[in-house]
Design a protein around this motif. Structure first.
Motif, PDB file in Angstrom:
ATOM      1  N   HIS A  48     -14.678  19.179 -13.253  1.00 37.69           N
ATOM      2  CA  HIS A  48     -16.016  19.131 -13.842  1.00 37.69           C
ATOM      3  C   HIS A  48     -16.133  18.057 -14.917  1.00 37.69           C
ATOM      4  N   LEU A  49     -15.026  17.621 -15.490  1.00 37.83           N
ATOM      5  CA  LEU A  49     -15.059  16.562 -16.503  1.00 37.83           C
ATOM      6  C   LEU A  49     -15.703  15.286 -15.972  1.00 37.83           C
ATOM      7  N   GLY A  50     -15.702  15.101 -14.671  1.00 33.84           N
ATOM      8  CA  GLY A  50     -16.297  13.901 -14.089  1.00 33.84           C
ATOM      9  C   GLY A  50     -17.617  14.148 -13.402  1.00 33.84           C
ATOM     10  N   GLU A  51     -18.292  15.266 -13.727  1.00 35.24           N
ATOM     11  CA  GLU A  51     -19.505  15.611 -12.990  1.00 35.24           C
ATOM     12  C   GLU A  51     -20.792  15.519 -13.806  1.00 35.24           C
ATOM     13  N   CYS A  52     -20.880  16.179 -14.937  1.00 35.18           N
ATOM     14  CA  CYS A  52     -22.166  16.325 -15.652  1.00 35.18           C
ATOM     15  C   CYS A  52     -22.121  15.571 -16.974  1.00 35.18           C
ATOM     16  N   ILE A  54     -22.980  26.072 -20.036  1.00 33.43           N
ATOM     17  CA  ILE A  54     -23.006  27.205 -19.115  1.00 33.43           C
ATOM     18  C   ILE A  54     -23.119  26.699 -17.680  1.00 33.43           C
ATOM     19  N   ALA A  55     -23.014  27.643 -16.743  1.00 30.94           N
ATOM     20  CA  ALA A  55     -23.254  27.374 -15.325  1.00 30.94           C
ATOM     21  C   ALA A  55     -23.932  28.604 -14.737  1.00 30.94           C
ATOM     22  N   ARG A  59     -23.885  25.897 -10.338  1.00 31.79           N
ATOM     23  CA  ARG A  59     -24.435  24.642 -10.868  1.00 31.79           C
ATOM     24  C   ARG A  59     -24.394  24.658 -12.394  1.00 31.79           C
ATOM     25  N   ALA A  60     -23.831  23.607 -12.981  1.00 26.83           N
ATOM     26  CA  ALA A  60     -23.764  23.518 -14.438  1.00 26.83           C
ATOM     27  C   ALA A  60     -25.164  23.330 -15.006  1.00 26.83           C
ATOM     28  N   THR A  61     -25.411  23.958 -16.146  1.00 24.35           N
ATOM     29  CA  THR A  61     -26.724  23.877 -16.766  1.00 24.35           C
ATOM     30  C   THR A  61     -26.542  24.025 -18.274  1.00 24.35           C
ATOM     31  N   GLY A  62     -27.644  24.214 -19.006  1.00 23.02           N
ATOM     32  CA  GLY A  62     -27.548  24.244 -20.454  1.00 23.02           C
ATOM     33  C   GLY A  62     -27.218  22.861 -20.993  1.00 23.02           C
ATOM     34  N   ALA A  63     -26.672  22.807 -22.201  1.00 23.16           N
ATOM     35  CA  ALA A  63     -26.292  21.532 -22.803  1.00 23.16           C
ATOM     36  C   ALA A  63     -25.105  20.943 -22.040  1.00 23.16           C
ATOM     37  N   PRO A  64     -25.173  19.671 -21.653  1.00 21.32           N
ATOM     38  CA  PRO A  64     -24.066  19.085 -20.873  1.00 21.32           C
ATOM     39  C   PRO A  64     -22.816  18.806 -21.689  1.00 21.32           C
ATOM     40  N   PHE A  65     -22.927  18.845 -23.023  1.00 22.88           N
ATOM     41  CA  PHE A  65     -21.773  18.602 -23.890  1.00 22.88           C
ATOM     42  C   PHE A  65     -21.687  19.776 -24.868  1.00 22.88           C
ATOM     43  N   HIS A  84     -29.984  30.111 -13.335  1.00 21.80           N
ATOM     44  CA  HIS A  84     -30.446  29.730 -14.676  1.00 21.80           C
ATOM     45  C   HIS A  84     -31.317  28.489 -14.508  1.00 21.80           C
ATOM     46  N   ARG A  85     -32.577  28.718 -14.225  1.00 19.75           N
ATOM     47  CA  ARG A  85     -33.509  27.620 -13.992  1.00 19.75           C
ATOM     48  C   ARG A  85     -34.925  28.119 -14.185  1.00 19.75           C
ATOM     49  N   GLY A  86     -35.881  27.196 -14.135  1.00 25.28           N
ATOM     50  CA  GLY A  86     -37.268  27.566 -14.362  1.00 25.28           C
ATOM     51  C   GLY A  86     -37.651  27.406 -15.816  1.00 25.28           C
TER      52      GLY A  86
END
Length: 659
Positions: free
Chosen positions: A590-594, A602-603, A610-616, A545-547
């Motif tokens: 993951h709570l301490g990552e993004c 999402i990831a 890799r986590a992506t999308g909205a971080p919250f 999920h990139r680009g």
């Protein structure tokens, strides 16, 4: 991670690329926020110290310069420019970053001198306090702190560029000591995350002026920024704003009865999404770019409100949507399944609180939702009279939760009879039956409809592969494999879990089918951070999920991992008596990552996910809160059952035998 609602990062985490990716967030309870990275680098166009509830970026940054006797000035800010330069590079002087009871805190060290910054917002007012405190220095020493205010006024989803002229009067107020106007444009600020998303990464920032003060150890310099009609009303002192934010965080944790460190963080994360909109509670779906939507609100309801002890606010929210059934008949909500989640939220609230008054009040509202589906909604959903199942027409095929669209149409069309909508439909009928009985009303007709829907559901959706069809009576597939016209789609997706996770689904009635589905979903869709939306072996799977926008929207529901599905998966596992205590280890880490203390939207489907999308994300946080509660309850029940069996298996003593 230390115990309690504390997260701490040392100098290595602050000064390496991890510090550019981990993001903090504070909110005002209205939809406004402040957010950025722990290193101080603005990697998104949304990063700012003040964003308004209607998503206007106001105060982009306050750049600190610490003047220490006998040393060159220490520039503590960090920016990236279109040239590729990282200048200044104040992250190299960061010795720590931490979040204590929801308040972010940075500490920079310049030899014997340590400067601290804390950021907090006022609840119910779009105002931020940025408090700087000198916490260490040689005896009797003093320093001069100068802060350059970098300002703008633009939509958060766009950019602003220099006109060569002063920015002019701004619709927000800045306050602080020692103000001196500057009036200079900084050109070519670069946002690397926007570049990675295929969007314009550049903007210009206006240095409106500087604040300055001389500090000794323990003294503070506070700058406040405030927007809205009340911006000219005085704010509390900066340290008082910080202390009130911490006090409120501790109260929320106590109210929720949270004890484990992860639970405390999740309770505070949930608070960030709950806002007041015109005096009525609402839910922001995610930060930094989402608004409030019916589907997200009601899907997240149980986790955000019921597992955090916020029943009174939840009650007000549910009552505010009592006219939903009538709206479904009069207007397009652009949401085919959100009203079914509303019925679920109402039933779960009443089941948990035993609120008979609310049951009597909202029973007509949820019955009106079912009636609207029966008669046909403006969003293209109706009940097929041949089998009693919900069908979605082709014109509205992009209105389920799988709603990504490209210019050619929905990426994942859901016309026909989606499995998740029909699981929600049967659950809604079961919920209304229970609510009617609670109110002393006859429920036999609704029971009969639910039983008929259940029989047709199992008959129509059982696929030759053993699990459930994702769609029946569907139109042409988005990824043709030959042939066209109406068909049944057996692609493996997580949607079918709702048939076995919802309280009035079919898990107890179809245990064998449930076990087959759980094996398939667990074997092919489960990842450390959630469930894939598409099995990797299936045609059309997208593992990255990139680009640009097209590439990301194509993968959004064609392989991306969604943490919110951990809630239904945990429900189904525990209902089946299967172990789930190891399900959430990765997402808790993951709570301490993004999005710090929160869960990403999402990831990526491919490892390392890799986590992506909205971080919250509201749904993600709510699902993990719910899953933790369900698993904890299930483990307690299992321990209780083992203890009972152990006692029953003990040999009787001789004394008892003689009796």
């Amino acid at each position: 991670m230390p115990p309690g609602s504390v997260m701490t990062f040392g100098p290595h985490a602050c000064a390496t690329p991890a510090g550019f990716e981990s993001e903090w967030l504070v909110t005002d309870g209205l939809g406004g926020y402040a957010t950025g990275t722990i290193a101080g680098l603005r990697t998104r166009r949304y990063h700012a110290l003040l964003v308004t509830p209607d998503r206007q970026v106001a105060l982009a940054a306050l750049d600190p310069v610490l003047s220490v006797p006998g040393r060159p000035d220490a520039r503590l800010a960090m920016h990236e420019w279109v040239s590729g330069a990282l200048e200044p590079a104040g992250h190299q002087l960061l010795e720590s970053f931490e979040i204590v009871d929801s308040v972010p805190r940075w500490r920079w060290r310049v030899g014997e001198y340590v400067l601290e910054r804390e950021v907090a917002m006022t609840r119910g007012r779009n105002a931020v306090a940025v408090v700087h405190r000198l916490v260490a220095a040689p005896p009797g020493a003093e320093v001069t702190l100068t802060l350059t205010a970098l300002c703008t006024w633009r939509d958060a989803d766009s950019e602003r560029y220099s006109t060569g002229e002063p920015l002019g009067d701004l619709p927000y107020r800045l306050d602080g000591p020692g103000w001196k106007p500057v009036g200079e444009w900084y050109l070519g600020a670069y946002h690397r995350e926007e570049a990675a998303r295929g969007l314009n990464p550049l903007e210009d920032l206006y240095a409106a002026g500087t604040f300055a003060a001389t500090l000794r150890v323990g003294e503070t310099l506070t700058v406040t920024a405030c927007s809205g009609e009340d911006r000219d009303e005085p704010l509390p002192a900066g340290p008082a704003v910080v202390e009130e934010a911490r006090r409120r965080a501790r109260k929320l944790v106590r109210q929720a009865g949270a004890r484990a460190a992860a639970d405390k963080l999740l309770v505070l994360a949930a608070d960030q999404f709950i806002v007041e909109d015109g005096g009525v509670p609402a839910v922001v779906a995610g930060y930094p770019w989402f608004g409030s939507y019916l589907r997200d609100t009601m899907t997240a309801y149980e986790g955000l409100f019921l597992h955090t002890g916020r029943h009174a606010e939840g009650r007000r929210l549910l009552r505010a949507h009592a006219g939903l059934g009538e709206r479904m008949r009069r207007e397009e909500l652009r949401d085919a399944d959100g009203p079914l989640w509303y019925v679920h939220a109402v039933e779960r609230h009443i089941a948990r609180t035993d609120d008979q008054e609310l049951c009597a009040e909202l029973l007509p509202a949820v019955e009106a939702v079912v009636a609207a589906y029966t008669k046909g909604t403006r969003d293209g959903v109706t009940v097929d009279p041949l089998d009693g199942l919900l069908a979605l027409d082709a014109q509205h095929a992009g209105l389920t939760w799988m709603n990504a669209r490209l210019p050619r149409g929905p990426v994942t069309p859901r016309d026909g009879k989606p499995v998740e909508m029909n699981a929600l439909w049967a659950n809604a009928l079961g919920a209304i039956s229970v609510l009617r009985e609670r109110c002393g009303r006859d429920a036999s007709v609704v029971h009969a409809r639910r039983d008929a829907a259940r029989a047709q559901f199992v008959k129509r959706f059982r696929a030759p592969d053993g699990w459930l069809y994702d769609l029946v009576d569907a139109g042409p597939a988005p990824y043709p494999k030959g042939g066209s016209g109406v068909h049944d789609d057996s692609v493996l997706r997580p949607n079918q879990l709702l048939a076995f996770s919802l309280p009035y689904g079919f898990g107890t009635e179809e245990p064998h089918l449930r076990d087959v589905v759980l094996r398939a979903v667990g074997g092919e869709l489960l990842t450390p951070l959630g469930l894939r939306t598409h099995a990797p072996r299936e045609y059309g799977y997208e593992g990255a999920h990139r680009g640009g926008v097209v590439a990301r929207d194509t993968a959004y529901h064609q392989g991306a991992v969604w943490p919110w599905w951990l809630g239904p998966y945990a429900d189904a596992l525990c209902a089946a008596g299967r172990p789930a205590d190891a399900l959430l280890g990765a997402v808790e880490a993951h709570l301490g990552e993004c999005g710090l203390g929160s869960v990403s939207e999402i990831a990526e489907g491919d490892a390392p996910h890799r986590a992506t999308g909205a971080p919250f994300s509201a749904r993600s946080v709510a699902a993990v809160l719910h899953a933790r509660a369900v698993i904890r309850q299930n483990c307690n029940l299992q321990r209780s059952e083992k203890t009972k069996l152990s006692r029953e298996a003990r040999p009787r003593t001789r004394r008892n035998a003689l009796r």
